[in-house]
Scaffold this motif. Structure first.
Motif, PDB file in Angstrom:
ATOM      1  N   UNK A  99     -14.756 -55.548  70.487  1.00  0.00           N
ATOM      2  CA  UNK A  99     -14.837 -57.000  70.355  1.00  0.00           C
ATOM      3  C   UNK A  99     -15.017 -57.701  71.699  1.00  0.00           C
ATOM      4  N   UNK A 100     -14.552 -57.054  72.762  1.00  0.00           N
ATOM      5  CA  UNK A 100     -14.773 -57.546  74.115  1.00  0.00           C
ATOM      6  C   UNK A 100     -14.701 -56.372  75.078  1.00  0.00           C
ATOM      7  N   UNK A 101     -15.013 -56.612  76.333  1.00  0.00           N
ATOM      8  CA  UNK A 101     -15.141 -55.535  77.303  1.00  0.00           C
ATOM      9  C   UNK A 101     -13.858 -54.698  77.402  1.00  0.00           C
ATOM     10  N   UNK A 102     -14.051 -53.361  77.328  1.00  0.00           N
ATOM     11  CA  UNK A 102     -12.970 -52.382  77.518  1.00  0.00           C
ATOM     12  C   UNK A 102     -11.893 -52.434  76.442  1.00  0.00           C
ATOM     13  N   UNK A 103     -12.178 -53.114  75.312  1.00  0.00           N
ATOM     14  CA  UNK A 103     -11.217 -53.206  74.213  1.00  0.00           C
ATOM     15  C   UNK A 103     -11.823 -52.554  72.982  1.00  0.00           C
ATOM     16  N   UNK A 104     -11.010 -51.764  72.277  1.00  0.00           N
ATOM     17  CA  UNK A 104     -11.446 -51.072  71.067  1.00  0.00           C
ATOM     18  C   UNK A 104     -10.639 -51.547  69.866  1.00  0.00           C
ATOM     19  N   UNK A 105     -11.325 -51.667  68.723  1.00  0.00           N
ATOM     20  CA  UNK A 105     -10.617 -51.921  67.473  1.00  0.00           C
ATOM     21  C   UNK A 105     -11.331 -51.178  66.351  1.00  0.00           C
ATOM     22  N   UNK A 106     -10.587 -50.865  65.301  1.00  0.00           N
ATOM     23  CA  UNK A 106     -11.127 -50.061  64.213  1.00  0.00           C
ATOM     24  C   UNK A 106     -11.898 -50.933  63.229  1.00  0.00           C
ATOM     25  N   UNK A 107     -12.866 -50.328  62.573  1.00  0.00           N
ATOM     26  CA  UNK A 107     -13.650 -51.018  61.554  1.00  0.00           C
ATOM     27  C   UNK A 107     -13.201 -50.538  60.164  1.00  0.00           C
ATOM     28  N   UNK A 108     -13.756 -51.159  59.123  1.00  0.00           N
ATOM     29  CA  UNK A 108     -13.447 -50.723  57.758  1.00  0.00           C
ATOM     30  C   UNK A 108     -13.909 -49.281  57.553  1.00  0.00           C
ATOM     31  N   UNK A 109     -15.067 -48.933  58.117  1.00  0.00           N
ATOM     32  CA  UNK A 109     -15.563 -47.561  57.999  1.00  0.00           C
ATOM     33  C   UNK A 109     -14.624 -46.589  58.711  1.00  0.00           C
ATOM     34  N   UNK A 110     -14.025 -47.042  59.811  1.00  0.00           N
ATOM     35  CA  UNK A 110     -13.086 -46.199  60.525  1.00  0.00           C
ATOM     36  C   UNK A 110     -11.832 -45.932  59.714  1.00  0.00           C
ATOM     37  N   UNK A 111     -11.325 -46.958  59.038  1.00  0.00           N
ATOM     38  CA  UNK A 111     -10.134 -46.770  58.190  1.00  0.00           C
ATOM     39  C   UNK A 111     -10.448 -45.835  57.015  1.00  0.00           C
ATOM     40  N   UNK A 112     -11.649 -45.966  56.474  1.00  0.00           N
ATOM     41  CA  UNK A 112     -12.063 -45.074  55.394  1.00  0.00           C
ATOM     42  C   UNK A 112     -12.137 -43.637  55.888  1.00  0.00           C
ATOM     43  N   UNK A 113     -12.609 -43.451  57.113  1.00  0.00           N
ATOM     44  CA  UNK A 113     -12.707 -42.107  57.684  1.00  0.00           C
ATOM     45  C   UNK A 113     -11.325 -41.473  57.853  1.00  0.00           C
ATOM     46  N   UNK A 114     -10.336 -42.291  58.221  1.00  0.00           N
ATOM     47  CA  UNK A 114      -8.979 -41.763  58.364  1.00  0.00           C
ATOM     48  C   UNK A 114      -8.397 -41.342  57.014  1.00  0.00           C
ATOM     49  N   UNK A 115      -8.776 -42.055  55.948  1.00  0.00           N
ATOM     50  CA  UNK A 115      -8.231 -41.760  54.618  1.00  0.00           C
ATOM     51  C   UNK A 115      -8.928 -40.578  53.955  1.00  0.00           C
ATOM     52  N   UNK A 116     -10.253 -40.512  54.089  1.00  0.00           N
ATOM     53  CA  UNK A 116     -10.989 -39.497  53.342  1.00  0.00           C
ATOM     54  C   UNK A 116     -11.722 -38.485  54.211  1.00  0.00           C
ATOM     55  N   UNK A 117     -11.713 -38.717  55.506  1.00  0.00           N
ATOM     56  CA  UNK A 117     -12.434 -37.821  56.403  1.00  0.00           C
ATOM     57  C   UNK A 117     -11.645 -36.567  56.724  1.00  0.00           C
ATOM     58  N   UNK A 118     -12.234 -35.650  57.464  1.00  0.00           N
ATOM     59  CA  UNK A 118     -11.570 -34.386  57.802  1.00  0.00           C
ATOM     60  C   UNK A 118     -10.459 -34.593  58.838  1.00  0.00           C
ATOM     61  N   UNK A 119      -9.584 -33.627  58.939  1.00  0.00           N
ATOM     62  CA  UNK A 119      -8.519 -33.683  59.944  1.00  0.00           C
ATOM     63  C   UNK A 119      -9.084 -33.611  61.350  1.00  0.00           C
ATOM     64  N   UNK A 120     -10.189 -32.927  61.488  1.00  0.00           N
ATOM     65  CA  UNK A 120     -10.851 -32.833  62.791  1.00  0.00           C
ATOM     66  C   UNK A 120     -12.222 -33.490  62.691  1.00  0.00           C
TER      67      UNK A 120
END
Length: 304
Positions: free
Chosen positions: A75-96
């Motif tokens: 959202x701004x320089x040197x700052x990270x935040x998760x997206x909806x796709x990222x949250x979905x990846x944590x729920x249904x994606x692989x452990x690695x």
């Protein structure tokens, strides 16, 4: 424990950003290191260029790949935040999370991996790179090291088969390019009849008051130079009444030879075949730079 390869960082990075909300990349490095239980030595390990830690390099590349796949955003320089796709990846994606998986689930990441044109003919090369589990920086450094190793081996092999005089003149040129030698006759080759057991001399001042003598011996790379050769060189230096000497060989030095050099009351520097190869490449003796690749990075001050 050793620092894991960078793909191991991708899920922890994604999880920590999800848990903590917007987070600075530099803070994330410490957070992920704590999560993985990395030691202080691991955290302090530097990349080969020496300009950043290996930990920061791998966390930064993990974050870059996750952003390219749309799982994180900045959202701004040197700052990270998760997206909806990222949250979905944590729920249904692989452990690695790996680059191969990101290619499967993210068309934009696949385009990024294959290049702007999305050339399918490069798919095999990308797969091989992903299997190597290296960041692009690491892949470049590894390839550069392999090229240097092959070049160094060929340089030494050619010197072994060259004439003694050619080898002696090569060592003279190398020493001069390294910055040794002053005056009209910075360095001279003395090899031949009446050389009194030395092959060359380097003047360390303009008048040649302070001198270093060198010995240059060509042997097959599987041969070990023994302590006898060091004692002979020591004797030759004594005849010249000098206290410094350089013994260069295309082979290697035995342990007894190295111990002898340490115990002698003269300063004798030993350069074996492996070190000789590195110096020849570093100072461009017998080789030249074929191509130069520029790797650019963001200039943060520009965006302040």
């Amino acid at each position: 424990m050793a620092i894991p390869e960078f793909q191991t960082f991708m899920r922890p990075v994604l999880q920590e950003v999800a848990d903590r909300g917007p987070v600075l990349t530099r803070d994330l490095t410490v957070i992920v290191a704590d999560r993985l239980g990395l030691s202080e030595d691991d955290r302090a390990e530097m990349v080969s260029s020496g300009n950043k830690t290996r930990l920061f390099d791998r966390v930064a590349w993990a974050a870059t790949y996750l952003c390219q796949a749309g799982l994180l955003e900045r959202p701004r320089r040197a700052v990270l935040q998760i997206t909806a796709a990222g949250r979905e990846a944590l729920q249904s994606g692989p452990e690695r999370i790996t680059r191969a998986w990101l290619q499967e689930v993210s068309p934009q990441f696949r385009i990024f991996s294959l290049g702007a044109a999305g050339d399918e003919s490069d798919a095999n090369a990308v797969a091989e790179t992903a299997a190597a589990a290296l960041t692009p920086d690491e892949a470049i450094r590894n390839a550069h090291r392999q090229l240097d190793e092959a070049l160094g081996q060929e340089l030494v092999e050619r010197l072994v088969t060259a004439s003694p005089a050619f080898f002696e003149h090569t060592i003279r040129e190398l020493l001069v390019k390294m910055g040794y030698g002053e005056g009209r006759h910075a360095a001279d080759v003395l090899g031949g009849a009446g050389d009194d057991g030395v092959d060359g001399v380097v003047n360390l001042d303009t008048l040649g008051v302070d001198q270093v003598y060198f010995q240059a011996k060509r042997y097959r790379q599987d041969i070990a130079v023994g302590s006898g050769a060091l004692r002979d060189f020591f004797g030759a230096l004594a005849l010249k009444d000098v206290t410094k000497g350089i013994f260069v060989t295309t082979a290697r030095f035995s342990e007894s030879a190295r111990l002898t050099a340490e115990k002698l009351n003269k300063r004798i520097v030993l350069i074996d075949g492996a070190e000789l190869a590195r110096l020849l490449i570093r100072f461009s003796v017998g080789c030249r730079i074929r191509e130069t690749y520029k790797v650019s990075e963001i200039e943060e001050d520009f965006f302040e």
